[in-house]
Design a protein around this motif. Structure first.
Motif, PDB file in Angstrom:
ATOM      1  N   VAL A 304       6.322  33.253  21.469  1.00 39.17           N
ATOM      2  CA  VAL A 304       5.398  32.184  21.890  1.00 39.17           C
ATOM      3  C   VAL A 304       6.087  31.238  22.671  1.00 39.17           C
ATOM      4  N   LEU A 305       7.499  31.071  22.799  1.00 41.01           N
ATOM      5  CA  LEU A 305       8.157  30.362  23.725  1.00 41.01           C
ATOM      6  C   LEU A 305       8.184  30.998  25.124  1.00 41.01           C
ATOM      7  N   ARG A 306       8.142  32.160  25.191  1.00 35.60           N
ATOM      8  CA  ARG A 306       7.854  32.828  26.546  1.00 35.60           C
ATOM      9  C   ARG A 306       6.523  32.654  27.080  1.00 35.60           C
ATOM     10  N   ARG A 307       5.604  32.645  26.031  1.00 38.03           N
ATOM     11  CA  ARG A 307       3.981  32.610  26.394  1.00 38.03           C
ATOM     12  C   ARG A 307       4.025  31.266  27.101  1.00 38.03           C
ATOM     13  N   PHE A 308       4.552  30.132  26.661  1.00 33.33           N
ATOM     14  CA  PHE A 308       4.492  28.796  27.086  1.00 33.33           C
ATOM     15  C   PHE A 308       4.916  28.777  28.776  1.00 33.33           C
ATOM     16  N   ASP A 309       5.887  29.519  28.907  1.00 34.63           N
ATOM     17  CA  ASP A 309       6.288  29.724  30.425  1.00 34.63           C
ATOM     18  C   ASP A 309       5.290  30.367  31.119  1.00 34.63           C
ATOM     19  N   GLU A 310       4.481  31.322  30.539  1.00 35.09           N
ATOM     20  CA  GLU A 310       3.651  31.912  31.575  1.00 35.09           C
ATOM     21  C   GLU A 310       2.263  30.997  31.530  1.00 35.09           C
ATOM     22  N   ALA A 311       2.242  30.059  30.738  1.00 32.11           N
ATOM     23  CA  ALA A 311       1.053  28.974  30.701  1.00 32.11           C
ATOM     24  C   ALA A 311       1.372  27.823  31.490  1.00 32.11           C
ATOM     25  N   ASN A 312       2.742  27.858  32.123  1.00 29.38           N
ATOM     26  CA  ASN A 312       3.043  26.848  33.053  1.00 29.38           C
ATOM     27  C   ASN A 312       2.876  25.436  32.255  1.00 29.38           C
ATOM     28  N   VAL A 313       3.334  25.128  31.098  1.00 28.65           N
ATOM     29  CA  VAL A 313       3.261  23.976  30.584  1.00 28.65           C
ATOM     30  C   VAL A 313       4.511  22.989  31.010  1.00 28.65           C
ATOM     31  N   ASP A 314       4.519  21.537  31.111  1.00 30.11           N
ATOM     32  CA  ASP A 314       5.358  20.779  31.447  1.00 30.11           C
ATOM     33  C   ASP A 314       6.052  20.517  30.195  1.00 30.11           C
ATOM     34  N   VAL A 315       5.466  20.125  29.173  1.00 24.81           N
ATOM     35  CA  VAL A 315       6.154  19.703  27.858  1.00 24.81           C
ATOM     36  C   VAL A 315       5.511  20.448  26.742  1.00 24.81           C
ATOM     37  N   ILE A 316       6.435  20.750  25.746  1.00 22.93           N
ATOM     38  CA  ILE A 316       5.883  21.602  24.366  1.00 22.93           C
ATOM     39  C   ILE A 316       6.189  20.626  23.175  1.00 22.93           C
ATOM     40  N   PHE A 317       5.352  20.299  22.217  1.00 24.60           N
ATOM     41  CA  PHE A 317       5.804  19.588  21.123  1.00 24.60           C
ATOM     42  C   PHE A 317       5.524  20.858  20.092  1.00 24.60           C
ATOM     43  N   ALA A 318       6.503  20.922  19.144  1.00 21.78           N
ATOM     44  CA  ALA A 318       6.770  21.918  18.139  1.00 21.78           C
ATOM     45  C   ALA A 318       6.397  21.071  16.862  1.00 21.78           C
ATOM     46  N   GLU A 319       5.632  21.673  15.906  1.00 21.34           N
ATOM     47  CA  GLU A 319       5.658  21.150  14.320  1.00 21.34           C
ATOM     48  C   GLU A 319       6.717  21.936  13.887  1.00 21.34           C
ATOM     49  N   GLY A 320       7.535  21.097  13.392  1.00 22.06           N
ATOM     50  CA  GLY A 320       8.847  21.435  12.384  1.00 22.06           C
ATOM     51  C   GLY A 320       8.380  22.096  11.174  1.00 22.06           C
ATOM     52  N   ILE A 321       9.071  22.716  10.529  1.00 21.04           N
ATOM     53  CA  ILE A 321       8.889  23.180   9.086  1.00 21.04           C
ATOM     54  C   ILE A 321      10.109  23.027   8.487  1.00 21.04           C
TER      55      ILE A 321
END
Ligand code: AMP
Ligand code: MG
Length: 345
Positions: A304-321
């Motif tokens: 998933v972290l690598r897919r965000f790179d492919e999607a060229n996003v600038d900021v990612i928010f991740a829901e913690g568990i």
């Protein structure tokens, strides 16, 4: 040149493993699947071969490697003194996603252990890995097969993205089963210390070694202060190219906080991604599903972290568990990937 060979992970082709083993014996590099992540393997007893691993990964020379074995005999060849606790852990968890740190024998070169007097040993529970080690007849040093600082590879494609042309062969055995690197326990200290959480959880370890303690670095830099913290880049690991921020707290509060943060950022016209563990719909450019169970989240996190790179996003928010069981390992990787940018909802 990098050769890629596909194998059936349950019944890998012997002739391919023989070729790979020959590369290892000759001092080359072979990337191979284990049950945790893909490893970048070399002859653990050959300083020149081990140096190639550091060079290919761009890994700091003071970061020691895990040595992979296929038999108990090989552990006794690498390690000097096997304490009772180590025997109990081997008995219960080997082969499997657990690495134990022991006093090293002189046969293990300084290059492999970054000059430490100790050696980290693991017996992978994966046919490709164990048969490659058996076929080559030597223990194989293998860190995760990614460029230093990037998310660990859980598919052959990830290895190719990072190391094409720098590894002699990639054995493609499909996606890895567990998805997070092994648990690391140091048995050269008293009481034993959990250095890195993984699929063998702290709770599971405690049932075998009652005295085991969590090393502070596992939880370090966790300051739930509200504001975004920006600690030193030296802690950055497993990192996507975008800025990653982990939001922790009760599920509902986490969702509301992320919605608020997205609203606050909207004038900036950034591409925002959200890694969610719930079905929550956010007003973001790119949503990724981290999975419903902790097993699924662990398995898919690095992909998933690598897919965000492919999607060229600038900021990612991740829901913690929550950090119970496998949650401790998941949150450890997420926090490190964020450079400890953690917001308490
Ligand atoms: P990697 O193989 O990239 O997942 O990283 C190996 C991990 O094992 C790193 O976190 C190392 O610091 C740790 N490690 C390897 N050897 C030792 C050792 N002798 N003592 C303590 N930690 C170790
Ligand atoms: Mg690594």
């Amino acid at each position: 040149m990098t050769v890629i060979c596909r194998v059936d992970p349950l019944e890998p082709d012997r002739s391919i493993l023989r070729r790979a083993a020959e590369i290892v014996r000759q001092g080359g590099l072979v990337a191979f699947p284990t049950e945790t992540v893909y490893g970048l393997g070399a002859n653990a007893l050959d300083p020149a071969a081990v140096k190639k691993i550091f060079h290919a990964k761009g890994r700091p020379l003071d970061n020691p490697l895990i040595v992979h074995v296929a038999s108990i005999d090989q552990i006794y060849m690498l390690a000097k003194r096997i304490p009772r606790e180590a025997e109990a852990l081997i008995e219960r968890f080997f082969p499997g996603p657990l690495t134990i740190v022991l006093e090293k024998e002189p046969i293990v070169p300084d290059e492999t252990t970054a000059s430490l007097p100790t050696v980290a040993v693991r017996m992978p529970d994966h046919k490709v890995a164990s048969r490659l080690i058996e076929e080559s007849g030597i223990p194989i040093a293998a860190p995760s097969a990614n460029k230093a600082g990037r998310p660990s590879p859980t598919r052959a494609q990830h290895v190719l993205q990072d190391l094409e042309g720098e590894v002699d062969m990639i054995i493609d055995g499909g996606a890895t089963r567990l998805g997070l690197e092994s648990t690391v326990v140091d048995l050269t200290v008293n009481p034993p210390e959990l250095l890195r959480p993984g699929a063998v959880t702290f709770e599971m370890l405690r049932k075998v070694v009652r005295t085991v303690q969590v090393h502070p670095s596992v939880l370090q830099d966790v300051s739930y202060g509200g504001a975004v913290r920006s600690p030193g880049m030296k802690y950055r690991h497993y990192a996507p190219r975008a800025e990653l921020i982990v939001v922790v707290g009760d599920q509902q509060n986490v969702q509301m906080k992320i919605e608020q943060l997205i609203r606050e950022l909207s004038p900036k016209k950034l591409r925002i991604g959200v890694a969610r563990t719930t079905g929550k719909l956010y007003n973001a450019s790119h949503l990724e599903e981290l999975g419903r169970s902790k097993q699924e989240i662990a398995r898919d996190l690095f992909d998933v972290l690598r897919r965000f790179d492919e999607a060229n996003v600038d900021v990612i928010f991740a829901e913690g568990i929550d950090e119970r069981g496998l949650g401790l390992a998941i949150m450890n990787r997420l926090k490190k990937a964020s450079g400890y940018k953690i917001i308490r909802a």
